[in-house]
Design an enzyme around this catalytic site. Structure first.
Site, PDB file in Angstrom:
ATOM      1  NE  ARG A 244      10.355   1.921  51.161  1.00 14.07           N
ATOM      2  CZ  ARG A 244      11.673   1.894  51.003  1.00 14.07           C
ATOM      3  NH1 ARG A 244      12.478   2.387  51.939  1.00 14.07           N
ATOM      4  NH2 ARG A 244      12.205   1.396  49.900  1.00 14.07           N
ATOM      5  CD  GLU A 273      10.530   8.907  51.649  1.00 16.22           C
ATOM      6  OE1 GLU A 273      10.506   8.675  52.865  1.00 16.22           O
ATOM      7  OE2 GLU A 273      11.458   8.573  50.899  1.00 16.22           O
ATOM      8  CG  HIS A 291      14.640   7.699  52.015  1.00 19.42           C
ATOM      9  ND1 HIS A 291      13.431   7.210  51.563  1.00 19.42           N
ATOM     10  CD2 HIS A 291      15.443   6.603  52.165  1.00 19.42           C
ATOM     11  CE1 HIS A 291      13.507   5.890  51.422  1.00 19.42           C
ATOM     12  NE2 HIS A 291      14.731   5.498  51.790  1.00 19.42           N
TER      13      HIS A 291
HETATM   14  C1  DGY Z   1      15.942   1.004  49.858  1.00 21.04           C
HETATM   15  O1  DGY Z   1      16.915   0.438  49.324  1.00 21.04           O
HETATM   16  O2  DGY Z   1      14.806   0.530  49.829  1.00 21.04           O
HETATM   17  C2  DGY Z   1      16.215   2.280  50.570  1.00 21.04           C
HETATM   18  O3  DGY Z   1      15.095   2.806  51.159  1.00 21.04           O
HETATM   19  C3  DGY Z   1      16.854   3.301  49.638  1.00 21.04           C
HETATM   20  O4  DGY Z   1      17.544   4.210  50.463  1.00 21.04           O
END
Ligand code: DGY
Length: 325
Positions: A244, A273, A291
């Site tokens: 993240r 983002e 992402h």
């Molecule tokens: C999640 O599953 O948290 C991922 O970041 C999605 O791509």
């Protein structure tokens, strides 16, 4: 008199999911779908939840304590189509008695692939090379052009050694890297990839030629990559983030990339983002992806089907397998 058919639970799905997942949901539940163009505000999230028994959300729907407090009383469960749960106030959900599930197993391999893609892109200067080709500024092969870092014999430091961290470790071992990791507590077991545990983050940093982040976002990990921790990495190290955006202090990372303290970085996720610190765009030594961690049809289908499994369990009175609140 024939028995009345049991009314199907009503579910709102905020974003479009792969066709097989939407078909499975619509077969079992009365479903309505949101759209991919709109980033729903709190009041739109609440309006769409009206009359629902459960919601299928993604990391784009922010379920703050306020939103959870105002959810219609009929909503008893939320399935998030993500492993990350930082968009949901889990404490607020628990105290309201709202069941929340996520999708841990489904995301592992695809996210590890993207982490490794970024490790390779950053160490082998792929973005710089691609820019040369695209802008027609490649003068042709030269013996000392775009020399990168070879991975063989290098040390990979993993922050977090859950499913994704372990999957990245397996890839790194196949590339001849030595793997180290840090997390809250050591792990053991016959299936764990060969890796050295460091109880203290600073000890991991000191041996990380490549540092890759695989920890959830939270108060303990926010700004984990900052000026102080970057200074503890070996000179010329590489930092990769597929977890993240808020794990990284962007100012500190950009300073280290510009000043040559770091060789390169690879980023798939960003604080705030899709907005990102615009300075990243003009830095040659950072590989940037939008992402993409879980972006394969198989993985997004797997994530969606885990939501279906969790919903089914909940509405059949069983414990949902991926309950987080
Ligand atoms: C999640 O599953 O948290 C991922 O970041 C999605 O791509």
């Amino acid at each position: 008199m024939p028995a009345e058919p049991t009314e199907k639970p009503t579910i709102h799905v905020y974003k479009r999911l792969p066709a097989t997942v939407e078909a499975a949901l619509s077969e079992r539940y009365r479903t309505t779908f949101g759209d991919d163009e709109t980033l729903y505000t709190a009041s739109e999230i609440l309006a769409r939840a009206e009359g629902c028994d459960a919601l299928v959300v993604t990391l784009l729907e922010k379920l703050t304590a306020d939103v959870i407090a105002w959810l219609p009383k009929t909503v008893r469960m939320v399935a998030t189509c993500s492993v990350g749960t930082d968009h949901i106030d889990l404490a607020a959900a628990k105290s309201r008695g709202l069941v929340v599930t996520n999708t841990p197993g489904a995301v592992v391999e695809a996210t590890a692939d993207i982490a490794f893609l970024l490790i390779l892109a950053a160490t082998r200067r792929a973005s710089e090379g691609e820019a040369m080709v695209r802008t027609d500024t490649w003068p042709g092969w030269r013996p000392t052009q775009l020399l990168g870092m070879g991975l063989q014999g290098r040390r990979l430091g993993l922050v977090g050694f859950g499913g994704i961290g372990q999957a990245v470790a397996r890839r790194a071992l196949a590339f001849g890297m030595e793997v180290h990791w840090h997390g809250p507590r050591p792990k053991s077991g016959p299936d764990l990839p060969k890796a050295t545990y460091h109880a203290r983050l600073e000890d991991l940093l000191a041996v990380s030629d490549v540092l890759s982040l695989h920890a959830p976002s939270g108060p303990e990990t926010r700004n984990l990559v900052n000026a102080e921790t970057l200074a503890q990495l070996p000179p010329g190290a590489v930092v990769v983030n597929t977890a993240r955006g808020d794990l990284v202090d962007d100012d500190a990372l950009i300073t280290a990339l510009k000043g040559g303290r770091l060789m390169a970085a690879g980023l798939d996720v960003y604080r705030g983002e899709p907005a990102l610190d615009p300075r990243y765009r003009s830095l040659p030594n950072v590989a940037l992806l939008p992402h993409l961690g879980t972006a394969t049809l198989e993985t997004r289908t797997g994530m969606g089907m885990l939501c279906v499994e969790n919903l089914d369990a909940f509405f059949e009175g069983r414990e949902p397998p991926n309950r987080v609140a």
